[in-house]
Design a protein around this motif. Sequence first.
Motif, PDB file in Angstrom:
ATOM      1  N   THR A   1     -71.169 -72.395 -71.138  1.00 34.42           N
ATOM      2  CA  THR A   1     -72.614 -72.533 -71.361  1.00 34.42           C
ATOM      3  C   THR A   1     -73.037 -71.814 -72.640  1.00 34.42           C
ATOM      4  O   THR A   1     -73.908 -72.291 -73.377  1.00 34.42           O
TER       5      THR A   1
ATOM      6  N   ALA B   1     -83.029 -61.463 -72.942  1.00 35.28           N
ATOM      7  CA  ALA B   1     -82.291 -60.249 -72.586  1.00 35.28           C
ATOM      8  C   ALA B   1     -83.162 -59.001 -72.739  1.00 35.28           C
ATOM      9  O   ALA B   1     -82.966 -58.009 -72.051  1.00 35.28           O
ATOM     10  N   ALA B   2     -84.152 -59.051 -73.646  1.00 34.89           N
ATOM     11  CA  ALA B   2     -85.037 -57.891 -73.811  1.00 34.89           C
ATOM     12  C   ALA B   2     -86.393 -58.115 -73.150  1.00 34.89           C
ATOM     13  O   ALA B   2     -87.257 -57.247 -73.212  1.00 34.89           O
TER      14      ALA B   2
ATOM     15  N   LYS C   1     -75.118 -52.688 -81.711  1.00 35.03           N
ATOM     16  CA  LYS C   1     -73.779 -52.062 -81.683  1.00 35.03           C
ATOM     17  C   LYS C   1     -73.215 -51.906 -83.102  1.00 35.03           C
ATOM     18  O   LYS C   1     -72.539 -52.805 -83.607  1.00 35.03           O
TER      19      LYS C   1
ATOM     20  N   VAL D   1     -71.841 -56.147 -73.545  1.00 37.44           N
ATOM     21  CA  VAL D   1     -70.836 -57.200 -73.699  1.00 37.44           C
ATOM     22  C   VAL D   1     -70.572 -57.527 -75.160  1.00 37.44           C
ATOM     23  O   VAL D   1     -71.479 -57.576 -75.980  1.00 37.44           O
TER      24      VAL D   1
ATOM     25  N   VAL E   1     -79.552 -76.118 -69.329  1.00 32.68           N
ATOM     26  CA  VAL E   1     -79.304 -76.548 -67.944  1.00 32.68           C
ATOM     27  C   VAL E   1     -79.689 -78.005 -67.754  1.00 32.68           C
ATOM     28  O   VAL E   1     -78.959 -78.777 -67.145  1.00 32.68           O
TER      29      VAL E   1
HETATM   30  N1  LIG Z   1     -81.828 -71.195 -72.737  1.00 29.57           N
HETATM   31  C1  LIG Z   1     -80.619 -71.418 -72.251  1.00 29.57           C
HETATM   32  O1  LIG Z   1     -80.252 -72.535 -71.886  1.00 29.57           O
HETATM   33  C2  LIG Z   1     -79.647 -70.277 -72.200  1.00 29.57           C
HETATM   34  C3  LIG Z   1     -78.270 -70.501 -72.126  1.00 29.57           C
HETATM   35  C4  LIG Z   1     -77.393 -69.413 -72.195  1.00 29.57           C
HETATM   36  C5  LIG Z   1     -77.920 -68.124 -72.270  1.00 29.57           C
HETATM   37  N2  LIG Z   1     -79.260 -67.941 -72.270  1.00 29.57           N
HETATM   38  C6  LIG Z   1     -79.836 -66.600 -72.383  1.00 29.57           C
HETATM   39  O2  LIG Z   1     -79.441 -66.053 -73.636  1.00 29.57           O
HETATM   40  C7  LIG Z   1     -79.288 -64.649 -73.525  1.00 29.57           C
HETATM   41  C8  LIG Z   1     -77.886 -64.257 -73.973  1.00 29.57           C
HETATM   42  O3  LIG Z   1     -76.917 -64.832 -73.082  1.00 29.57           O
HETATM   43  P1  LIG Z   1     -75.375 -64.444 -73.206  1.00 29.57           P
HETATM   44  O4  LIG Z   1     -74.665 -65.168 -72.132  1.00 29.57           O
HETATM   45  O5  LIG Z   1     -74.970 -64.529 -74.610  1.00 29.57           O
HETATM   46  O6  LIG Z   1     -75.474 -62.892 -72.801  1.00 29.57           O
HETATM   47  P2  LIG Z   1     -74.440 -61.720 -73.078  1.00 29.57           P
HETATM   48  O7  LIG Z   1     -73.098 -62.265 -73.392  1.00 29.57           O
HETATM   49  O8  LIG Z   1     -74.607 -60.772 -71.950  1.00 29.57           O
HETATM   50  O9  LIG Z   1     -75.028 -61.069 -74.426  1.00 29.57           O
HETATM   51  C9  LIG Z   1     -76.315 -60.511 -74.477  1.00 29.57           C
HETATM   52  C10 LIG Z   1     -76.407 -59.643 -75.733  1.00 29.57           C
HETATM   53  O10 LIG Z   1     -77.791 -59.406 -76.011  1.00 29.57           O
HETATM   54  C11 LIG Z   1     -77.949 -58.117 -76.582  1.00 29.57           C
HETATM   55  N3  LIG Z   1     -78.956 -57.347 -75.833  1.00 29.57           N
HETATM   56  C12 LIG Z   1     -79.968 -56.683 -76.400  1.00 29.57           C
HETATM   57  N4  LIG Z   1     -80.747 -56.127 -75.507  1.00 29.57           N
HETATM   58  C13 LIG Z   1     -80.227 -56.415 -74.316  1.00 29.57           C
HETATM   59  C14 LIG Z   1     -80.593 -56.058 -72.992  1.00 29.57           C
HETATM   60  N5  LIG Z   1     -81.670 -55.326 -72.721  1.00 29.57           N
HETATM   61  N6  LIG Z   1     -79.821 -56.504 -71.984  1.00 29.57           N
HETATM   62  C15 LIG Z   1     -78.742 -57.272 -72.232  1.00 29.57           C
HETATM   63  N7  LIG Z   1     -78.356 -57.642 -73.485  1.00 29.57           N
HETATM   64  C16 LIG Z   1     -79.088 -57.203 -74.515  1.00 29.57           C
HETATM   65  C17 LIG Z   1     -76.583 -57.476 -76.606  1.00 29.57           C
HETATM   66  O11 LIG Z   1     -76.019 -57.777 -77.894  1.00 29.57           O
HETATM   67  P3  LIG Z   1     -76.255 -56.834 -79.189  1.00 29.57           P
HETATM   68  O12 LIG Z   1     -75.929 -55.461 -78.770  1.00 29.57           O
HETATM   69  O13 LIG Z   1     -75.342 -57.386 -80.221  1.00 29.57           O
HETATM   70  O14 LIG Z   1     -77.713 -56.988 -79.542  1.00 29.57           O
HETATM   71  C18 LIG Z   1     -75.805 -58.264 -75.559  1.00 29.57           C
HETATM   72  O15 LIG Z   1     -74.424 -58.208 -75.792  1.00 29.57           O
HETATM   73  C19 LIG Z   1     -79.606 -64.313 -72.064  1.00 29.57           C
HETATM   74  O16 LIG Z   1     -80.963 -63.958 -71.941  1.00 29.57           O
HETATM   75  C20 LIG Z   1     -79.349 -65.614 -71.336  1.00 29.57           C
HETATM   76  O17 LIG Z   1     -80.053 -65.721 -70.124  1.00 29.57           O
HETATM   77  C21 LIG Z   1     -80.124 -68.984 -72.231  1.00 29.57           C
END
Ligand SMILES: NC(=O)c1ccc[n+]([C@@H]2O[C@H](COP(=O)([O-])OP(=O)(O)OC[C@H]3O[C@@H](n4cnc5c(N)ncnc54)[C@H](OP(=O)(O)O)[C@@H]3O)[C@@H](O)[C@H]2O)c1
Length: 329
Positions: A129, A247-248, A183, A320, A272
């Motif tokens: 995804t 995420a924030a 990071k 992550v 989705v």
């Molecule tokens: N719209 C959609 O269809 C869709 C699809 C996939 C994901 N998403 C959304 O996109 C976002 C990222 O997804 P992902 O799977 O890439 O997540 P992930 O692998 O967990 O990465 C999230 C990254 O965001 C940054 N971050 C900054 N503040 C944060 C906080 N308070 N909590 C967690 N992470 C934080 C961090 O990177 P840095 O330290 O480098 O800033 C973290 O590694 C999520 O909100 C997810 O729900 C949406």
Amino acid sequence: MNEFRAYRIHQEGRDVRAGLEWMRVASLTEGDVLVRPTWSGINFKDALAATGAGRILRRPSLNGGIDAAGVVVESADPRFAAGDEVVITGGGLGETLDGGYAERLRVPGDLVVPLPAGLDAREAMAIGTAGFTAALAVHQMQRMGQRPEAGPIAVTGATGGVGSLVIDMLAGQGFEVEAVTGKAEEAEYLKRLGAREVLLREEIDPGSRPLESIRFAGAVDMLGGPWLAWLTRCTGFFGSIASIGLAAGPGLETTVMPFILRGVNLLGINSVETPRELRLALWQRLAGDLRPRHLERIVTAEVDLDGLAGCFERYLAAGVVGRSLVRIG
Ligand SMILES: NC(=O)c1ccc[n+]([C@@H]2O[C@H](COP(=O)([O-])OP(=O)(O)OC[C@H]3O[C@@H](n4cnc5c(N)ncnc54)[C@H](OP(=O)(O)O)[C@@H]3O)[C@@H](O)[C@H]2O)c1
């Protein structure tokens, strides 16, 4: 196989418990294609679901995992036959349908995508995804006319799954990328994926005026809240901002100024519910011109079903880097 193992999540009121269980095909949510998943992956949403940090399940109990790649076991849908290699991302897996963290998965045929030539199941789940969403964002920005000549693209949440993959894809399409991260120690990782600049969140002054000096030609945002608001204020004329994540935080406080004075486009990205035709086209691009060039660098962890439970907490703490793969069976 009479019984198989599944990482099952139970949501009772505010309590969420999850773990490995034995179950039977007859207990799976309905669908006309039965799949034997070989690989899955971990996304932020999987962590929200498994820990209960977010209310993702819309049923009391479901197998976790919003993604799966594997082999068709049997199909009542004439488009698929036993032995076909397939990939399924989003579409309600792990939300309204049993998901991919299981040795069997039953899904409606409309969600099933033939594995595109040039990708194997493990690579498809390294993309998952996260990569599908990254591709959707790049595709929509390009459709709106975003071109490399206009200037750099900011990517927030840069080290995460979507962030890593979108940096790789944008750089592959010729864009200059400015990665925004918390990071500092991962600057080298981000540059190796193709980021030209790495900006540390703690060093950014977001300003507070309705419009700030133009800093980016476009942006891909995983964070929402004040970071998305900042991006609207410093994106240049007719640039696009793909809004992907929260995420924030889910809030967005901005004004209409970026939209009416700079012609900025705020593009909603929903991986989705992506219509099937676009989903198929994007998987072709993911195996073609958008194929990530640094997939092996982006895959930073690999677990099996037994090791899954310990993986989710660090997603909630912004800890992550890259993508984690889940080996099934
Ligand atoms: N719209 C959609 O269809 C869709 C699809 C996939 C994901 N998403 C959304 O996109 C976002 C990222 O997804 P992902 O799977 O890439 O997540 P992930 O692998 O967990 O990465 C999230 C990254 O965001 C940054 N971050 C900054 N503040 C944060 C906080 N308070 N909590 C967690 N992470 C934080 C961090 O990177 P840095 O330290 O480098 O800033 C973290 O590694 C999520 O909100 C997810 O729900 C949406």
